[in-house]
Scaffold this motif. Structure first.
Motif, PDB file in Angstrom:
ATOM      1  N   ARG A  52      68.072  41.399 106.874  1.00  0.00           N
ATOM      2  CA  ARG A  52      66.691  41.393 106.374  1.00  0.00           C
ATOM      3  C   ARG A  52      65.871  40.320 107.098  1.00  0.00           C
ATOM      4  O   ARG A  52      64.707  40.538 107.439  1.00  0.00           O
ATOM      5  CB  ARG A  52      66.714  41.142 104.865  1.00  0.00           C
ATOM      6  N   LYS A  77      55.982  44.412  94.310  1.00  0.00           N
ATOM      7  CA  LYS A  77      57.309  44.548  94.906  1.00  0.00           C
ATOM      8  C   LYS A  77      58.363  43.717  94.202  1.00  0.00           C
ATOM      9  O   LYS A  77      59.544  44.055  94.253  1.00  0.00           O
ATOM     10  CB  LYS A  77      57.253  44.178  96.386  1.00  0.00           C
ATOM     11  N   ALA A  81      51.317  41.914  96.582  1.00  0.00           N
ATOM     12  CA  ALA A  81      52.649  42.339  97.031  1.00  0.00           C
ATOM     13  C   ALA A  81      53.723  41.718  96.147  1.00  0.00           C
ATOM     14  O   ALA A  81      54.703  42.376  95.793  1.00  0.00           O
ATOM     15  CB  ALA A  81      52.868  41.961  98.491  1.00  0.00           C
ATOM     16  N   GLY A  90      70.181  37.329  97.398  1.00  0.00           N
ATOM     17  CA  GLY A  90      68.881  37.632  96.809  1.00  0.00           C
ATOM     18  C   GLY A  90      68.354  39.005  97.154  1.00  0.00           C
ATOM     19  O   GLY A  90      67.152  39.192  97.336  1.00  0.00           O
ATOM     20  N   LEU A  91      69.266  39.976  97.235  1.00  0.00           N
ATOM     21  CA  LEU A  91      68.821  41.352  97.475  1.00  0.00           C
ATOM     22  C   LEU A  91      68.257  41.913  96.176  1.00  0.00           C
ATOM     23  O   LEU A  91      68.736  41.575  95.094  1.00  0.00           O
ATOM     24  CB  LEU A  91      69.993  42.205  97.959  1.00  0.00           C
ATOM     25  N   TYR A  92      67.248  42.791  96.290  1.00  0.00           N
ATOM     26  CA  TYR A  92      66.699  43.397  95.079  1.00  0.00           C
ATOM     27  C   TYR A  92      67.660  44.468  94.570  1.00  0.00           C
ATOM     28  O   TYR A  92      67.996  45.393  95.302  1.00  0.00           O
ATOM     29  CB  TYR A  92      65.342  44.062  95.377  1.00  0.00           C
ATOM     30  N   PRO A  93      68.095  44.347  93.307  1.00  0.00           N
ATOM     31  CA  PRO A  93      69.071  45.315  92.802  1.00  0.00           C
ATOM     32  C   PRO A  93      68.507  46.737  92.718  1.00  0.00           C
ATOM     33  O   PRO A  93      69.267  47.691  92.669  1.00  0.00           O
ATOM     34  CB  PRO A  93      69.417  44.777  91.413  1.00  0.00           C
ATOM     35  N   TRP A  94      67.173  46.859  92.690  1.00  0.00           N
ATOM     36  CA  TRP A  94      66.586  48.205  92.563  1.00  0.00           C
ATOM     37  C   TRP A  94      66.289  48.835  93.929  1.00  0.00           C
ATOM     38  O   TRP A  94      65.708  49.897  94.000  1.00  0.00           O
ATOM     39  CB  TRP A  94      65.309  48.148  91.709  1.00  0.00           C
ATOM     40  N   ARG A  95      66.676  48.163  94.999  1.00  0.00           N
ATOM     41  CA  ARG A  95      66.474  48.756  96.317  1.00  0.00           C
ATOM     42  C   ARG A  95      67.826  48.936  97.000  1.00  0.00           C
ATOM     43  O   ARG A  95      68.709  48.084  96.857  1.00  0.00           O
ATOM     44  CB  ARG A  95      65.609  47.832  97.187  1.00  0.00           C
ATOM     45  N   LEU A 146      61.870  45.513 103.157  1.00  0.00           N
ATOM     46  CA  LEU A 146      60.921  44.738 102.357  1.00  0.00           C
ATOM     47  C   LEU A 146      59.964  43.895 103.201  1.00  0.00           C
ATOM     48  O   LEU A 146      58.741  44.038 103.081  1.00  0.00           O
ATOM     49  CB  LEU A 146      61.681  43.869 101.347  1.00  0.00           C
ATOM     50  N   PRO A 147      60.478  43.020 104.096  1.00  0.00           N
ATOM     51  CA  PRO A 147      59.528  42.242 104.909  1.00  0.00           C
ATOM     52  C   PRO A 147      58.674  43.143 105.800  1.00  0.00           C
ATOM     53  O   PRO A 147      57.506  42.833 106.045  1.00  0.00           O
ATOM     54  CB  PRO A 147      60.430  41.334 105.750  1.00  0.00           C
ATOM     55  N   TYR A 184      64.215  33.584 107.209  1.00  0.00           N
ATOM     56  CA  TYR A 184      64.886  32.580 106.391  1.00  0.00           C
ATOM     57  C   TYR A 184      66.005  33.240 105.588  1.00  0.00           C
ATOM     58  O   TYR A 184      65.803  34.279 104.956  1.00  0.00           O
ATOM     59  CB  TYR A 184      63.861  31.957 105.436  1.00  0.00           C
ATOM     60  N   THR A 240      57.929  33.331 102.622  1.00  0.00           N
ATOM     61  CA  THR A 240      58.220  33.246 104.057  1.00  0.00           C
ATOM     62  C   THR A 240      57.724  34.493 104.787  1.00  0.00           C
ATOM     63  O   THR A 240      57.533  34.465 105.993  1.00  0.00           O
ATOM     64  CB  THR A 240      59.735  33.087 104.353  1.00  0.00           C
ATOM     65  N   TYR A 241      57.527  35.596 104.064  1.00  0.00           N
ATOM     66  CA  TYR A 241      56.954  36.797 104.693  1.00  0.00           C
ATOM     67  C   TYR A 241      55.427  36.743 104.680  1.00  0.00           C
ATOM     68  O   TYR A 241      54.785  37.681 105.146  1.00  0.00           O
ATOM     69  CB  TYR A 241      57.382  38.076 103.960  1.00  0.00           C
ATOM     70  N   MET A 284      66.415  53.820  89.450  1.00  0.00           N
ATOM     71  CA  MET A 284      66.078  52.612  90.208  1.00  0.00           C
ATOM     72  C   MET A 284      67.306  52.005  90.867  1.00  0.00           C
ATOM     73  O   MET A 284      67.188  51.065  91.656  1.00  0.00           O
ATOM     74  CB  MET A 284      65.447  51.566  89.279  1.00  0.00           C
ATOM     75  N   GLY A 285      68.482  52.504  90.504  1.00  0.00           N
ATOM     76  CA  GLY A 285      69.703  51.971  91.089  1.00  0.00           C
ATOM     77  C   GLY A 285      70.224  50.741  90.379  1.00  0.00           C
ATOM     78  O   GLY A 285      71.104  50.056  90.874  1.00  0.00           O
ATOM     79  N   MET A 286      69.650  50.431  89.198  1.00  0.00           N
ATOM     80  CA  MET A 286      70.067  49.199  88.527  1.00  0.00           C
ATOM     81  C   MET A 286      71.184  49.417  87.523  1.00  0.00           C
ATOM     82  O   MET A 286      71.763  48.461  87.030  1.00  0.00           O
ATOM     83  CB  MET A 286      68.864  48.544  87.845  1.00  0.00           C
ATOM     84  N   MET A 308      63.827  31.153  94.320  1.00  0.00           N
ATOM     85  CA  MET A 308      64.288  31.600  95.619  1.00  0.00           C
ATOM     86  C   MET A 308      63.639  32.927  96.015  1.00  0.00           C
ATOM     87  O   MET A 308      63.221  33.112  97.155  1.00  0.00           O
ATOM     88  CB  MET A 308      65.810  31.743  95.576  1.00  0.00           C
ATOM     89  N   GLN A 309      63.566  33.846  95.033  1.00  0.00           N
ATOM     90  CA  GLN A 309      62.935  35.146  95.299  1.00  0.00           C
ATOM     91  C   GLN A 309      61.472  34.963  95.703  1.00  0.00           C
ATOM     92  O   GLN A 309      60.967  35.641  96.602  1.00  0.00           O
ATOM     93  CB  GLN A 309      63.001  36.024  94.041  1.00  0.00           C
ATOM     94  N   GLU A 317      57.588  46.201 105.155  1.00  0.00           N
ATOM     95  CA  GLU A 317      56.504  46.778 104.348  1.00  0.00           C
ATOM     96  C   GLU A 317      55.397  45.752 104.153  1.00  0.00           C
ATOM     97  O   GLU A 317      54.212  46.053 104.304  1.00  0.00           O
ATOM     98  CB  GLU A 317      57.033  47.192 102.963  1.00  0.00           C
ATOM     99  N   ILE A 318      55.802  44.526 103.813  1.00  0.00           N
ATOM    100  CA  ILE A 318      54.808  43.493 103.539  1.00  0.00           C
ATOM    101  C   ILE A 318      54.012  43.155 104.792  1.00  0.00           C
ATOM    102  O   ILE A 318      52.807  42.911 104.741  1.00  0.00           O
ATOM    103  CB  ILE A 318      55.500  42.235 102.956  1.00  0.00           C
ATOM    104  N   MET A 319      54.686  43.189 105.947  1.00  0.00           N
ATOM    105  CA  MET A 319      54.008  42.831 107.188  1.00  0.00           C
ATOM    106  C   MET A 319      53.281  44.013 107.817  1.00  0.00           C
ATOM    107  O   MET A 319      52.628  43.868 108.847  1.00  0.00           O
ATOM    108  CB  MET A 319      55.016  42.261 108.178  1.00  0.00           C
TER     109      MET A 319
END
Lengths: 257, 288
Positions: free
Chosen positions: A149, B201, B197, A88-93, A101-102, A82, B190-191, B284-286, B183-184, A104-106
């Motif tokens: 992703r 995460k 997690a 919506g990317l994680y700023p810390w990654r 990310l998906p 989706y 969806t995963y 963390m890259g932030m 949204m996040q 790892e979760i899967m």
């Protein structure tokens, strides 16, 4: 082969102002490898339909199957990726770790994770950007990373909810071209929500025109355009004829009210 | 470099204001003392006298800094008169209280974010807890802890300090853990991501910037809590005890130098937190 099938699908939200018919009597079949656009004004249920397919909303009536399964089961079998309106990317990654990310979760193992990240970065033309952080990339590149992703776990279906809506037209044209190329290479089935008539006509093999109150389908157009589509196809009479029919469909649904 | 001038200007203005205030604050007593030894003071003499009184109502800046210098650099750190010694005692209790308060704040925040029942039952009490004056509560905590057999002042001081510093951490972490938008959360859904997690995460990393903001407030609150814990309880060690003893022996210079030592310690701790914040966010890259 039918991948997504909706039969008289209803979804009614109960709100304080009474029931809202987000979807009413939606019948639709999407075959394998099709590129289907959903177009219509706000509130016509195009996003809601996509969310139903993704099992993010639960229909209140009718039936909906994805790969012959219920949407919930389809999600568990990793049937779809989706892509949301915002990247919506994680700023810390980093970009690579965002794509992981998906995975790892899967529960993909490390080697598989690395391999898939490399593959999808190549698919969206972001090779060499894996170690960058999202803020170091432009909006268009971020959205491509978010598509990567969604592709990472190799789902057959890609659901995209106005993925380029927040981008300017020049970037959008470029991404549309790239998306078509990606679709041709991967042979995925794509469901694509948009506000833009040219975008819908340019990309799709099938255009679903919807209208609001209640959210319903007013026209389904099978595009006569060839699969090979350079950007200047948009000036051909065939293209304009399809665009005209989409506009007529929107008008018939009182979408301009 | 351009910010040096305004900073120095403010410091100079504050010092000037302080010196000006010293004269009227101490004048009456200086005149009294002079009269006792049959001396009549001219204006210049009077001003000079107010600046260097043995027991002034308001000590002048140079007296305070001389005392600070004397009780930190000149004294051995093991001496009971060394502010380093007392500061060390206060710092220890502050850090224990900080650790306790931060753990409690984070644990409660996680509970509140994940449980509606906890939100309804714990949050009001957390708010109420901060409306009770800590000065009223401190002696009770000390009496209670000694009656359950806890020796010394270390533990009750840490509890008082934790009591003050858990709250900003709690509030910040609740906000931080709730900061991911719908949204996040949908994306992770969806995963097919598990609750664990989603926490590890998404929610926890999202809360880090909020946590550090809270930590900076929290560490200052913990120090205040520790000093308050030392004040009304007859403690003989720690910066709070120095303030109390200075008060009891009518020695304002001692009070002021202990206050300055506390302020310097607080400044150092907050700076340390800021440093930790920028290093962590960078890693963390932030940070950009």
């Amino acid at each position: 082969m039918t991948v997504i099938e909706a039969k008289s699908l209803d979804l009614t939200f109960q709100t304080n102002d009474g029931p809202v018919h987000a979807l009413k009597g939606v019948d639709l079949q999407i075959g394998k490898g099709e590129f289907v656009s959903f177009i219509g004004p706000s509130g016509c249920g195009k996003t809601t339909f996509l969310r139903c397919v993704a099992a993010l909303e639960t229909p209140t009536g009718g039936s909906l199957t994805v790969n012959g399964m219920s949407p919930d089961e389809a999600r568990r079998s990793r049937a779809y990726g989706y892509v949301f309106q915002a990247a919506g990317l994680y700023p810390w990654r980093t970009i690579a770790r965002n794509i992981k990310l998906p995975l790892e979760i899967m529960g993909f193992d490390r080697a598989a994770q690395e391999r898939r990240v490399d593959e999808v970065l190549k698919l969206v033309d972001l090779e060499g950007f894996g170690s960058k952080y999202p803020w170091q990339l432009s909006g268009g590149m971020q959205q491509r990373a978010s598509i990567a992703r969604a592709l990472a776990f190799d789902a057959d279906i890609l659901l995209m909810d106005e993925p380029f809506g927040a981008l300017d037209e020049i970037v959008r044209d470029h991404l549309n071209e790239q998306l078509l190329a990606l679709w041709a290479r991967t042979e995925k089935t794509i469901g694509f929500v948009t506000h833009s008539i040219p975008e819908a006509v340019y990309l799709s093999t099938k255009i679903v025109v919807m209208s609001p109150r209640p959210g319903r389908i007013t026209d389904i157009i099978d595009s006569p355009l060839p699969k090979e589509r350079p950007l200047d196809i948009r000036d051909t009479p065939e293209f304009l004829a399809v665009a005209h029919r989409v506009r007529e469909g929107l008008r018939a649904g009182h979408a301009y009210d | 470099m351009r910010s040096v001038l305004p900073v120095l200007t403010v410091i100079a203005a504050l010092l000037a204001l302080w010196y000006i205030a010293v004269v009227p604050m101490n004048a009456a007593r200086a005149v009294e003392q002079a009269a006792r030894s049959d001396v009549t003071l001219g204006t210049a003499d009077l001003i000079r006298a107010t600046m260097d009184m043995e027991r002034p109502r308001l000590p002048s800046p140079h007296q305070v800094f001389a005392e600070l210098w004397d009780s930190t650099v000149e004294k051995k750190v093991t001496s009971k008169r060394s502010l380093v010694f007392h500061g060390w005692i206060t710092l220890g209790a502050t850090l224990w209280g900080f650790a306790l308060g931060v753990s409690l704040g984070i644990a409660l925040a996680v509970g509140i974010v994940y449980s509606r029942v906890m939100e309804m039952s714990v949050m009001p009490w957390a708010v109420i807890s901060q409306t009770i004056p800590i000065v009223a509560l401190a002696p009770m905590i000390i009496v209670l802890s000694s009656s359950v057999g806890i020796e010394g002042r270390g533990v009750p001081k840490a509890i008082i300090s934790a009591y003050l510093c858990f709250f900003p951490v709690l509030v910040g972490m609740v906000k931080g853990l709730r900061s991911p938008d719908q949204m996040q959360l949908d994306l992770l859904k969806t995963y097919g991501a598990s609750g664990a997690a989603v926490f590890w995460k998404l929610r926890l990393p999202s809360s880090v910037p909020y946590l550090f903001t809270s930590l900076k407030i929290g560490i200052a609150a913990a120090l205040v809590g520790t000093i308050v814990g030392e004040l009304p309880t007859g403690a003989i060690r720690g910066l709070g005890a120095r303030i109390l003893i200075g008060d009891q022996f009518g020695n304002p210079i001692m009070i002021w130098s202990a206050l300055f030592a506390a302020a310097i310690l607080a400044g150092a701790l907050v700076t340390l937190m800021s440093l930790l914040q920028s290093v962590t966010l960078k890693r963390m890259g932030m940070a950009r």
